[in-house]
Design a protein around this motif. Sequence first.
Motif, PDB file in Angstrom:
ATOM      1  N   ASP A 233     -15.357  19.379   8.130  1.00 23.25           N
ATOM      2  CA  ASP A 233     -14.518  18.292   7.620  1.00 23.25           C
ATOM      3  C   ASP A 233     -13.555  18.796   6.553  1.00 23.25           C
ATOM      4  O   ASP A 233     -12.380  18.407   6.529  1.00 23.25           O
ATOM      5  CB  ASP A 233     -15.390  17.170   7.039  1.00 23.25           C
ATOM      6  N   LEU A 234     -14.048  19.667   5.685  1.00 24.10           N
ATOM      7  CA  LEU A 234     -13.207  20.211   4.633  1.00 24.10           C
ATOM      8  C   LEU A 234     -12.091  21.081   5.222  1.00 24.10           C
ATOM      9  O   LEU A 234     -10.941  21.018   4.785  1.00 24.10           O
ATOM     10  CB  LEU A 234     -14.057  21.038   3.654  1.00 24.10           C
ATOM     11  N   GLU A 237      -9.470  18.814   6.906  1.00 24.74           N
ATOM     12  CA  GLU A 237      -8.575  18.188   5.934  1.00 24.74           C
ATOM     13  C   GLU A 237      -7.536  19.172   5.411  1.00 24.74           C
ATOM     14  O   GLU A 237      -6.354  18.835   5.249  1.00 24.74           O
ATOM     15  CB  GLU A 237      -9.396  17.624   4.766  1.00 24.74           C
ATOM     16  N   THR A 238      -7.978  20.397   5.173  1.00 27.19           N
ATOM     17  CA  THR A 238      -7.056  21.422   4.663  1.00 27.19           C
ATOM     18  C   THR A 238      -5.962  21.724   5.674  1.00 27.19           C
ATOM     19  O   THR A 238      -4.766  21.767   5.336  1.00 27.19           O
ATOM     20  CB  THR A 238      -7.830  22.713   4.328  1.00 27.19           C
ATOM     21  N   PHE A 240      -5.014  19.862   8.168  1.00 22.86           N
ATOM     22  CA  PHE A 240      -4.208  18.657   8.402  1.00 22.86           C
ATOM     23  C   PHE A 240      -3.079  18.575   7.375  1.00 22.86           C
ATOM     24  O   PHE A 240      -1.916  18.292   7.686  1.00 22.86           O
ATOM     25  CB  PHE A 240      -5.099  17.414   8.327  1.00 22.86           C
ATOM     26  N   LYS A 241      -3.447  18.815   6.106  1.00 24.02           N
ATOM     27  CA  LYS A 241      -2.449  18.753   5.044  1.00 24.02           C
ATOM     28  C   LYS A 241      -1.376  19.814   5.234  1.00 24.02           C
ATOM     29  O   LYS A 241      -0.180  19.573   4.978  1.00 24.02           O
ATOM     30  CB  LYS A 241      -3.141  18.934   3.687  1.00 24.02           C
ATOM     31  N   LYS A 256      -0.624  10.850   7.521  1.00 23.27           N
ATOM     32  CA  LYS A 256      -1.993  10.907   8.044  1.00 23.27           C
ATOM     33  C   LYS A 256      -2.626   9.522   7.973  1.00 23.27           C
ATOM     34  O   LYS A 256      -2.508   8.824   6.972  1.00 23.27           O
ATOM     35  CB  LYS A 256      -2.822  11.895   7.227  1.00 23.27           C
ATOM     36  N   LYS A 258      -6.395   8.372   8.660  1.00 23.17           N
ATOM     37  CA  LYS A 258      -7.728   8.848   8.998  1.00 23.17           C
ATOM     38  C   LYS A 258      -7.614  10.206   9.680  1.00 23.17           C
ATOM     39  O   LYS A 258      -7.195  11.164   9.062  1.00 23.17           O
ATOM     40  CB  LYS A 258      -8.470   7.823   9.859  1.00 23.17           C
ATOM     41  N   LYS A 259      -7.922  10.290  10.975  1.00 20.01           N
ATOM     42  CA  LYS A 259      -7.783  11.567  11.671  1.00 20.01           C
ATOM     43  C   LYS A 259      -6.614  11.538  12.659  1.00 20.01           C
ATOM     44  O   LYS A 259      -6.558  12.325  13.606  1.00 20.01           O
ATOM     45  CB  LYS A 259      -9.090  11.924  12.386  1.00 20.01           C
TER      46      LYS A 259
END
Length: 282
Positions: A233-234, A237-238, A240-241, A256, A258-259
């Motif tokens: 998950d971490l 998120e990284t 994705f950003k 963004k 959610k996912k």
Amino acid sequence: MGLNKNKGLATLIGDMDEVYSKELGLDKNKTIQIPVEKIKINPFQPRKYFNKEALDELANSIKQYGLIQPIIVLKQKDHYTLVAGERRLRAYKMLGYENILALVSDAKEEKLRELALIENIQRENLNPIELANSYKDLIEVYEITQENLASLVNKSRAQITNTLRLLNLDSSTQKLIIEGKISQGHAKILVGLNKKDEKMITNSIIGQQLSVHDTEKIVKKIKNQETINLENDLEFETEFKELIKLLNNKNFKCKKSKKNLIIHLKNIDIIKKLKQIIEKIN
């Protein structure tokens, strides 16, 4: 009010006979027969579960040999309140006996909670949940630390802590521990799981008759998976950003949810540009 705490809890825990004789003003040689129907259970009694088979055995023993040790009660206005001997009283009721041998005190009712706690803390046959509640109450009543209690009852600090942690389990799991369907060894492994996993593992212990070792292996896998999921998950998120940052630098307005990635395609030129980027990837 209550027990004289200046004497030290260790002294009280060490000798219940002395507690009863001094704190309640009892004379062990002065017993009387009192009506069973006039005795009310101590509301502060930590023991909540009584094994029927054990009660049957006690009743048979009393029937054959008589009552060896009298119960202890406090005299109230129109009844008696039980201090010690609930198993004996229950056995008498099972036998249908009308009167029971008792030591009677006229001490104040404030002593009931402390006496019940101290009397029960010494019982080797308390189930783990009853013991945990007794530990919890002693800590609160006497305002002592877990370290103090560990020293007083000759247990390690870890044993006290692990026993108290059982109270964090779901009430349905605690009930299974009380009934002896799950051992304390199983139970301490369940502490810390979320309620869904706790219920799933509990059902597996009973349904598949899992050993403590087998249960430990399964719970370890669950906790490891949670760690892996957290790491994934971490990382997600990284990345994705980074993707959003990259697209914004290419003049794509995106955000963004959610996912989900939402790209605002405000005109045909933006669509063509995105198409070109995707085609280059292929």
